[in-house]
Design a protein around this motif. Structure first.
Motif, PDB file in Angstrom:
ATOM      1  N   TYR A 281       0.824  -1.199   0.000  1.00 38.05           N
ATOM      2  CA  TYR A 281       0.000   0.000   0.000  1.00 38.05           C
ATOM      3  C   TYR A 281       0.861   1.254   0.000  1.00 38.05           C
ATOM      4  CZ  TYR A 281       0.812  -0.371   5.110  1.00 38.05           C
ATOM      5  OH  TYR A 281       1.371  -0.491   6.353  1.00 38.05           O
ATOM      6  N   ASP A 309      -9.763  -1.736   3.573  1.00 38.18           N
ATOM      7  CA  ASP A 309      -9.744  -0.867   2.384  1.00 38.18           C
ATOM      8  C   ASP A 309      -9.885   0.596   2.775  1.00 38.18           C
ATOM      9  OD1 ASP A 309      -9.434  -3.000   0.696  1.00 38.18           O
ATOM     10  OD2 ASP A 309     -11.546  -3.115   0.102  1.00 38.18           O
ATOM     11  N   GLN A 313      -7.089   3.585   2.286  1.00 37.60           N
ATOM     12  CA  GLN A 313      -7.455   4.821   1.595  1.00 37.60           C
ATOM     13  C   GLN A 313      -7.091   6.043   2.440  1.00 37.60           C
ATOM     14  OE1 GLN A 313     -11.636   5.056   0.613  1.00 37.60           O
ATOM     15  NE2 GLN A 313     -11.483   7.156  -0.138  1.00 37.60           N
TER      16      GLN A 313
END
Length: 484
Positions: A281, A309, A313
């Motif tokens: 990530y 998720d 983000q």
């Protein structure tokens, strides 16, 4: 979503929570307030003014607060200018309001640690915001006033909240955690910060930080840095508190394990394992300490019912806070330099992390890695050794030039080899006045020091070089350029 139709507090609710009595016209019973503050200069129309006792008695400013638009006041003696709730002790009254408001959030988190707690708190808040209505500490509101104030400011309808908890002396963190009653709590790391208050140094700091788990709700989650030297002590405190322990670190067996961290111009790429599942990530942060910080954030968000998720983000978009790693490109005669502003705070752990991050950055041809340091404070009798002890991590990081300000940093400056020794001045203000001598085109420059030693003055002076008159120094750098 937060209920914006319902007042934050009504006069009746304030009196009920605090056990106080309402004084003023009969209509005051129906008054609602939209905010709370103890600073009369920050009053917004509709606020409740908290007349706390500090360096000055807040009651002296009640009239000014009403004139600025305060709807009512919380006081422990009668005042003029508007309605008020009278309580025996205004700080205790604020605490009672905080306790009464905490269940407005379905899930609550708490963060402490010697390093990184403000940034980690705000990164968690970024994830909570994406997941629903959220609330969090602002700035570094983490003490005996800031924590209950943050609780009392929580809107109705909040789904999740996160609170920063700090300390200056023994015995402070546990009671604040009990105000919050978190469902998840973490200790980012433990280091030599405030060690002058503990006879046994870092071990005492670790025990104090670990008291954050005393406030956990039954079955709450304790997130622990397994890479920390005091991890066993902190873990035992969590177990004693009945917590579900989750660990982050670089070693095998961690629930969240860091496998790789690579900084670049836009931030960094992280490779990790979460419960054995590999993950890649992006981060907007480039400091090497953000590898572990991001894992702490992920575990805390998971404990607060936020999806992976959503957590990723949030981390991808979470930018460095002011004075905590913000980057700026500054134009000077002959080119530009990159300023990394780490001026908000410093201690030996964060210094070493900063040096590693600076050393990992690629430097344009002809540029240097420059670090500008001001005194680390609150280190007690260990101050000299800890300042001089920065020499080795500076060398290990391959930094080229060290400028310094302050009497404690003088010890480091004098011990540096001539090839790395830049300017030293007695105060940050004096060093800031010579900002154009500290940098040159192509340099990557980090400013780091304790807030009380005014490192921010140097950072501000460097940031302003882009618009400043360089006078008779067309090179933009009067200091000798070191070679590696």
């Amino acid at each position: 979503m937060p209920d914006i139709q319902t007042p934050l507090w009504t006069a009746e609710a304030i009196a009920s929570a605090t056990g106080g009595t309402l004084h003023g016209p009969d209509a005051a019973q129906d008054i609602g307030v939209s905010g709370l503050t103890y600073n009369s200069r920050e009053i917004a129309p509709g606020d409740l003014f908290l007349a706390l006792h500090g360096a000055r008695d807040g009651h002296e400013f009640a009239a000014a607060a009403f004139a600025a638009g305060a709807t009512m006041a919380l006081v422990d003696r009668p005042v003029e200018g508007g309605p008020y709730v009278l309580v025996p002790d205004t700080l205790k009254g604020l605490e009672a309001m905080g306790v009464a408001a905490r269940d407005r959030a379905r899930l609550r988190g708490a963060v402490t640690g010697s390093v990184g707690k403000t940034s980690v708190t705000q990164a968690i808040k970024a994830g909570l915001d994406l997941a629903g209505s959220a609330h969090a500490s602002i700035k570094s509101y983490n003490n005996h006033i800031g924590v209950p104030l943050t609780l009392a400011r929580m809107p109705h309808g909040t789904e999740r909240a996160v609170f920063e908890i700090g300390m200056n002396a023994p015995g402070e963190i546990g009671p604040l955690s009990k105000f919050v009653r978190p469902h998840a709590a973490c200790v980012t790391t433990v280091g030599p910060v405030h060690i002058e208050a503990f006879a046994d140094g870092e071990a005492g700091v670790a025990r104090e930080k670990a008291t954050i788990f005393e406030g956990l709700v039954p079955g709450g989650v304790a997130v622990i840095n397994a890479a920390d030297a005091h991890a066993d002590l902190v873990r035992q405190a969590a177990v004693d508190a009945g917590a579900v322990v989750q660990t982050f670190g670089s070693g095998a067996g961690c629930d969240a394990r860091l496998l790789g961290f690579k900084a670049d111009a836009e931030g960094a790429r992280v490779t990790a394992e979460i419960d054995g599942h590999r993950l890649d990530y992006r981060l907007a942060q480039s400091g090497v300490h953000w590898g572990l910080n991001s894992l702490c954030v992920i575990l805390m968000l998971r404990a607060l019912d936020v999806s992976l998720d959503t957590a990723l983000q949030a981390l991808a978009g979470f930018q460095p806070l002011a004075g905590r790693g913000q980057l700026k490109t500054v134009a000077i005669p002959g080119g530009t330099f990159t300023l990394i502003d780490e001026s908000y705070n410093a201690n030996p752990l964060s210094m070493k992390a900063g040096f590693l991050s600076l050393g990992a950055r690629p430097v344009p041809e002809g540029g240097r890695r420059v670090v500008i340091l001001t005194d680390m404070l609150e280190l007690g009798e260990h101050s000299r050794a800890l300042h001089e002890g920065l020499i080795q991590p500076i060398a290990a990081a391959g930094l080229d030039v060290v400028h310094a300000a302050g009497m404690e940093m003088r010890r480091l400056h004098d011990a540096l080899p001539p090839s790395r020794r830049g300017l030293w001045r007695a105060t940050a203000a004096e060093l800031a006045a010579e900002a154009n001598k500290l940098v040159g085109p192509g340099d990557i420059v980090m400013v780091k020091g304790s807030n009380g030693s005014k490192a921010s003055l140097v950072a501000a002076a460097l940031a302003n070089l882009g618009s400043a008159d360089q006078g008779n120094n067309p090179s933009g750098s009067g200091a000798p350029r070191a070679t590696r």
